[in-house]
Each structure stands twice: as structure tokens, then as C-alpha cells.
Design a protein around this motif. Structure first.
Motif, PDB file in Angstrom:
ATOM      1  N   LEU A   1       0.825  -1.208   0.000  1.00 23.85           N
ATOM      2  CA  LEU A   1       0.000   0.000   0.000  1.00 23.85           C
ATOM      3  C   LEU A   1       0.859   1.258   0.000  1.00 23.85           C
ATOM      4  O   LEU A   1       0.553   2.241  -0.689  1.00 23.85           O
ATOM      5  CB  LEU A   1      -0.921   0.004   1.229  1.00 23.85           C
ATOM      6  N   LEU A   2       1.962   1.228   0.734  1.00 25.86           N
ATOM      7  CA  LEU A   2       2.826   2.403   0.816  1.00 25.86           C
ATOM      8  C   LEU A   2       3.505   2.720  -0.505  1.00 25.86           C
ATOM      9  O   LEU A   2       3.884   3.849  -0.760  1.00 25.86           O
ATOM     10  CB  LEU A   2       3.892   2.178   1.899  1.00 25.86           C
TER      11      LEU A   2
ATOM     12  N   LEU B   1      -5.282   4.706  -3.613  1.00 26.85           N
ATOM     13  CA  LEU B   1      -5.137   3.588  -4.547  1.00 26.85           C
ATOM     14  C   LEU B   1      -6.491   3.244  -5.141  1.00 26.85           C
ATOM     15  O   LEU B   1      -7.456   2.993  -4.409  1.00 26.85           O
ATOM     16  CB  LEU B   1      -4.590   2.340  -3.841  1.00 26.85           C
ATOM     17  N   HIS B   2      -6.583   3.249  -6.447  1.00 27.89           N
ATOM     18  CA  HIS B   2      -7.790   2.799  -7.134  1.00 27.89           C
ATOM     19  C   HIS B   2      -7.550   1.343  -7.534  1.00 27.89           C
ATOM     20  O   HIS B   2      -6.948   1.052  -8.570  1.00 27.89           O
ATOM     21  CB  HIS B   2      -8.088   3.681  -8.344  1.00 27.89           C
ATOM     22  N   THR B   3      -8.015   0.448  -6.703  1.00 28.98           N
ATOM     23  CA  THR B   3      -7.735  -0.970  -6.894  1.00 28.98           C
ATOM     24  C   THR B   3      -8.813  -1.793  -6.192  1.00 28.98           C
ATOM     25  O   THR B   3      -9.642  -1.255  -5.459  1.00 28.98           O
ATOM     26  CB  THR B   3      -6.341  -1.323  -6.344  1.00 28.98           C
ATOM     27  N   THR B   4      -8.805  -3.083  -6.406  1.00 25.42           N
ATOM     28  CA  THR B   4      -9.737  -3.987  -5.747  1.00 25.42           C
ATOM     29  C   THR B   4      -8.985  -4.863  -4.754  1.00 25.42           C
ATOM     30  O   THR B   4      -7.766  -5.029  -4.852  1.00 25.42           O
ATOM     31  CB  THR B   4     -10.449  -4.887  -6.769  1.00 25.42           C
ATOM     32  N   HIS B   5      -9.735  -5.440  -3.819  1.00 31.96           N
ATOM     33  CA  HIS B   5      -9.124  -6.358  -2.868  1.00 31.96           C
ATOM     34  C   HIS B   5      -8.567  -7.577  -3.602  1.00 31.96           C
ATOM     35  O   HIS B   5      -7.520  -8.122  -3.210  1.00 31.96           O
ATOM     36  CB  HIS B   5     -10.145  -6.789  -1.812  1.00 31.96           C
ATOM     37  N   GLN B   6      -9.252  -7.992  -4.670  1.00 32.42           N
ATOM     38  CA  GLN B   6      -8.774  -9.143  -5.432  1.00 32.42           C
ATOM     39  C   GLN B   6      -7.444  -8.831  -6.106  1.00 32.42           C
ATOM     40  O   GLN B   6      -6.534  -9.672  -6.122  1.00 32.42           O
ATOM     41  CB  GLN B   6      -9.803  -9.546  -6.495  1.00 32.42           C
ATOM     42  N   HIS B   7      -7.318  -7.629  -6.645  1.00 33.97           N
ATOM     43  CA  HIS B   7      -6.057  -7.261  -7.306  1.00 33.97           C
ATOM     44  C   HIS B   7      -4.913  -7.236  -6.295  1.00 33.97           C
ATOM     45  O   HIS B   7      -3.805  -7.720  -6.587  1.00 33.97           O
ATOM     46  CB  HIS B   7      -6.192  -5.907  -7.984  1.00 33.97           C
ATOM     47  N   LEU B   8      -5.160  -6.691  -5.106  1.00 34.63           N
ATOM     48  CA  LEU B   8      -4.129  -6.672  -4.076  1.00 34.63           C
ATOM     49  C   LEU B   8      -3.757  -8.099  -3.664  1.00 34.63           C
ATOM     50  O   LEU B   8      -2.576  -8.402  -3.448  1.00 34.63           O
ATOM     51  CB  LEU B   8      -4.617  -5.876  -2.859  1.00 34.63           C
TER      52      LEU B   8
ATOM     53  N   VAL C   1      -6.079   3.306   7.243  1.00 39.13           N
ATOM     54  CA  VAL C   1      -6.611   3.506   5.891  1.00 39.13           C
ATOM     55  C   VAL C   1      -8.113   3.752   5.974  1.00 39.13           C
ATOM     56  O   VAL C   1      -8.751   3.466   6.994  1.00 39.13           O
ATOM     57  CB  VAL C   1      -6.357   2.272   4.983  1.00 39.13           C
ATOM     58  N   ALA C   2      -8.660   4.286   4.891  1.00 33.85           N
ATOM     59  CA  ALA C   2     -10.110   4.401   4.719  1.00 33.85           C
ATOM     60  C   ALA C   2     -10.475   3.613   3.471  1.00 33.85           C
ATOM     61  O   ALA C   2      -9.812   3.738   2.433  1.00 33.85           O
ATOM     62  CB  ALA C   2     -10.522   5.862   4.574  1.00 33.85           C
TER      63      ALA C   2
ATOM     64  N   ILE D   1      -4.783   6.118   2.076  1.00 35.49           N
ATOM     65  CA  ILE D   1      -3.828   6.042   3.174  1.00 35.49           C
ATOM     66  C   ILE D   1      -4.076   7.225   4.116  1.00 35.49           C
ATOM     67  O   ILE D   1      -3.967   8.381   3.714  1.00 35.49           O
ATOM     68  CB  ILE D   1      -2.373   6.094   2.656  1.00 35.49           C
ATOM     69  N   LEU D   2      -4.394   6.925   5.377  1.00 41.32           N
ATOM     70  CA  LEU D   2      -4.612   7.956   6.381  1.00 41.32           C
ATOM     71  C   LEU D   2      -3.416   8.139   7.304  1.00 41.32           C
ATOM     72  O   LEU D   2      -3.172   9.241   7.805  1.00 41.32           O
ATOM     73  CB  LEU D   2      -5.851   7.613   7.227  1.00 41.32           C
ATOM     74  N   ASP D   3      -2.690   7.078   7.556  1.00 43.43           N
ATOM     75  CA  ASP D   3      -1.561   7.120   8.498  1.00 43.43           C
ATOM     76  C   ASP D   3      -0.397   6.337   7.898  1.00 43.43           C
ATOM     77  O   ASP D   3      -0.219   5.145   8.174  1.00 43.43           O
ATOM     78  CB  ASP D   3      -1.996   6.527   9.842  1.00 43.43           C
ATOM     79  N   ALA D   4       0.386   7.012   7.063  1.00 41.47           N
ATOM     80  CA  ALA D   4       1.507   6.351   6.399  1.00 41.47           C
ATOM     81  C   ALA D   4       2.550   5.890   7.417  1.00 41.47           C
ATOM     82  O   ALA D   4       3.138   4.813   7.274  1.00 41.47           O
ATOM     83  CB  ALA D   4       2.152   7.290   5.377  1.00 41.47           C
ATOM     84  N   ALA D   5       2.782   6.682   8.463  1.00 41.65           N
ATOM     85  CA  ALA D   5       3.767   6.297   9.482  1.00 41.65           C
ATOM     86  C   ALA D   5       3.335   5.012  10.180  1.00 41.65           C
ATOM     87  O   ALA D   5       4.165   4.134  10.458  1.00 41.65           O
ATOM     88  CB  ALA D   5       3.953   7.417  10.489  1.00 41.65           C
ATOM     89  N   GLY D   6       2.046   4.892  10.459  1.00 41.07           N
ATOM     90  CA  GLY D   6       1.527   3.693  11.083  1.00 41.07           C
ATOM     91  C   GLY D   6       1.695   2.477  10.192  1.00 41.07           C
ATOM     92  O   GLY D   6       2.060   1.383  10.651  1.00 41.07           O
ATOM     93  N   LEU D   7       1.437   2.643   8.882  1.00 41.12           N
ATOM     94  CA  LEU D   7       1.642   1.538   7.939  1.00 41.12           C
ATOM     95  C   LEU D   7       3.110   1.143   7.858  1.00 41.12           C
ATOM     96  O   LEU D   7       3.431  -0.042   7.737  1.00 41.12           O
ATOM     97  CB  LEU D   7       1.122   1.928   6.547  1.00 41.12           C
ATOM     98  N   ARG D   8       3.992   2.142   7.926  1.00 48.46           N
ATOM     99  CA  ARG D   8       5.426   1.831   7.895  1.00 48.46           C
ATOM    100  C   ARG D   8       5.818   1.001   9.111  1.00 48.46           C
ATOM    101  O   ARG D   8       6.667   0.104   9.016  1.00 48.46           O
ATOM    102  CB  ARG D   8       6.253   3.107   7.814  1.00 48.46           C
ATOM    103  N   ARG D   9       5.195   1.290  10.267  1.00 46.86           N
ATOM    104  CA  ARG D   9       5.480   0.502  11.473  1.00 46.86           C
ATOM    105  C   ARG D   9       5.012  -0.948  11.287  1.00 46.86           C
ATOM    106  O   ARG D   9       5.691  -1.891  11.680  1.00 46.86           O
ATOM    107  CB  ARG D   9       4.829   1.133  12.697  1.00 46.86           C
ATOM    108  N   VAL D  10       3.833  -1.104  10.681  1.00 47.64           N
ATOM    109  CA  VAL D  10       3.336  -2.454  10.413  1.00 47.64           C
ATOM    110  C   VAL D  10       4.270  -3.179   9.438  1.00 47.64           C
ATOM    111  O   VAL D  10       4.628  -4.338   9.642  1.00 47.64           O
ATOM    112  CB  VAL D  10       1.908  -2.408   9.834  1.00 47.64           C
ATOM    113  N   ALA D  11       4.672  -2.484   8.387  1.00 46.20           N
ATOM    114  CA  ALA D  11       5.543  -3.091   7.375  1.00 46.20           C
ATOM    115  C   ALA D  11       6.875  -3.516   7.980  1.00 46.20           C
ATOM    116  O   ALA D  11       7.457  -4.531   7.585  1.00 46.20           O
ATOM    117  CB  ALA D  11       5.763  -2.118   6.222  1.00 46.20           C
ATOM    118  N   ALA D  12       7.356  -2.747   8.945  1.00 47.43           N
ATOM    119  CA  ALA D  12       8.642  -3.043   9.581  1.00 47.43           C
ATOM    120  C   ALA D  12       8.527  -4.165  10.606  1.00 47.43           C
ATOM    121  O   ALA D  12       9.540  -4.705  11.062  1.00 47.43           O
ATOM    122  CB  ALA D  12       9.214  -1.799  10.239  1.00 47.43           C
TER     123      ALA D  12
END
Length: 221
Positions: free
Chosen positions: A162-163, A169-176, A200-201, A209-220
Motif C-alpha cells: 500500500l505504501l 489507490l484505485h484498486t480492488t481487494h482481489q487485485h491486491l 486507511v479508509a 492512506i490515512l496514516d503512512a507512518a503507522g503503515l510503515r510501522r506495520v511493514a517493519a
């Protein structure tokens, strides 16, 4: 399929190392390679098919992936203009069938070098070095993919994916799910979890993406 000098000129522009081939080898490449124009969603090759030639991508892209009988897919890599397909190289070098599937992602133009001419051009050090250099680069990418799949949790990989695609992102859950080699239900559950955490929303075919820093923490992790 057609033969096209213009296609060969475009090939040299995208793969400039081929300009170092001897004149006779360049002439053979121009005379023997076939120009193909394929619409989006065309299967270029499939598992257990014999490889009939080596594709150079002039425009568009090919998505290469492994498909399971259940319908799940594991994306391996994409072949963009100026790149080559390591699975096609391996099949031609080993004279074995394809062990993955390649599908065009958009309208794609290929210059396809027949098997016999590919084998003949391998006698040229410039062409041989070119093939093995790209082979090495793709193997490194595949090793990184194996590490991702084997050692990173799916929520970490989803957050990283996502980051890498901008704020909205204009995408579907299936594509992801296809991108991650997973199934839609699991990805949807993870996305709902991200939404509950305010990361995210979600809306129809869109992830913001609402909280990019939070996603980076998850990714790490």
C-alpha cells in the motif's frame, strides 16, 4: 506476426547493448524476429507449453506468475520495455516447457526471436553476456520474493504494498491479493483491520492512506 525493420530499430533503442553485435548478427536479428501486437489480458505463454521464441518487450508489459489449481496466484515479476523474461531464457537454454504463466497487463508489442535464432546468437559473446546478465538480475529479484513470502507476515507485505502506490489507490481487494499471492478474503480482513486502526479508509475499489507512518510501522514488523 510480421517482420519489421522499425521493430528492430526500437529494439536497439531499448536494448542498446545489442548495437554492439556484429553486423551479420544484427541483420539476422532484424530479419528473423517477429513483431507481435497483443491486447491486454492475452496469455503470452502458459505452463507446460513449449517455448517457441525469446520475447523482447517494446511497449506494454507482461505479468509473470505461478497459478495454483485453486485459482491462487503468486506474482513472480513483470517484464517491461527494455527487460527480458528469465523463464523464457531458462526454457530455451534447457529446452524445457514453461513452468509459469505470462499475461499482458496492457496492449503490448513484442519482438519475438525464434528458438533456432536465439541459440545461434548465443555464439556471440555480446548476446550471451547480455542474456546471462539479465538472468542474474532476475534471479536476485526472485530470491528477494522468496524471502518476502517465507519470512514476512502477510500484514507486513500488504502494508508495504500500500505504501508503494501513493496516497489513494484505485484498486480492488482481489487485485491486491493477486499482487501478494494470497486470497481476497484474507486481504479484505487485513484491510478492515487497518481501517479499524485508522491507518486507511476503504471505499468501493479504493484504499486511501490515512496514516503512512503507522503503515510503515506495520511493514517493519
Amino acid at each position: 506476426m510480421t517482420r519489421s525493420p522499425a521493430g528492430c530499430d526500437a529494439l536497439i533503442a531499448l536494448y542498446p547493448i545489442l548495437a554492439a553485435l556484429p553486423g551479420a548478427a544484427r541483420l539476422r536479428l532484424g530479419e528473423r524476429a517477429h513483431l507481435m501486437r497483443l491486447p491486454a489480458g492475452t496469455t503470452v505463454f502458459d505452463e507446460r507449453q513449449a517455448c517457441q521464441g525469446f520475447p523482447f518487450v517494446l511497449t506494454g508489459s507482461i505479468r509473470v506468475f505461478k497459478a495454483a489449481p485453486s485459482g491462487r496466484e503468486l506474482p513472480l515479476y513483470r517484464v517491461a520495455p527494455g527487460e527480458t523474461c528469465v523463464i523464457s531464457s531458462a526454457c530455451l537454454l534447457g529446452q524445457t516447457p514453461y513452468n509459469a504463466r505470462g499475461v499482458t497487463e496492457s496492449e503490448t508489442t513484442l519482438l519475438v526471436l525464434p528458438n533456432a535464432d536465439f541459440q545461434a546468437l548465443l555464439a556471440e559473446p555480446t548476446f550471451r553476456d547480455f542474456i546471462f546478465q539479465l538472468f542474474s538480475e532476475r534471479i536476485a529479484e526472485l530470491m528477494q520474493l522468496i524471502e518476502e513470502v517465507a519470512f514476512r507476515k502477510l500484514d507486513q507485505r500488504l502494508a508495504a504494498l500500500l505504501l508503494g502506490k501513493g496516497q489513494r489507490l484505485h484498486t480492488t481487494h482481489q487485485h491486491l491479493a493477486d499482487e501478494l499471492g494470497s486470497v481476497r478474503e484474507i486481504v479484505s480482513r487485513l484491510l478492515k483491520g487497518f481501517a479499524a486502526q485508522g491507518l486507511v479508509a476503504l471505499s468501493r475499489e479504493q484504499v486511501e492512506i490515512l496514516d503512512a507512518a503507522g503503515l510503515r510501522r506495520v511493514a517493519a514488523g
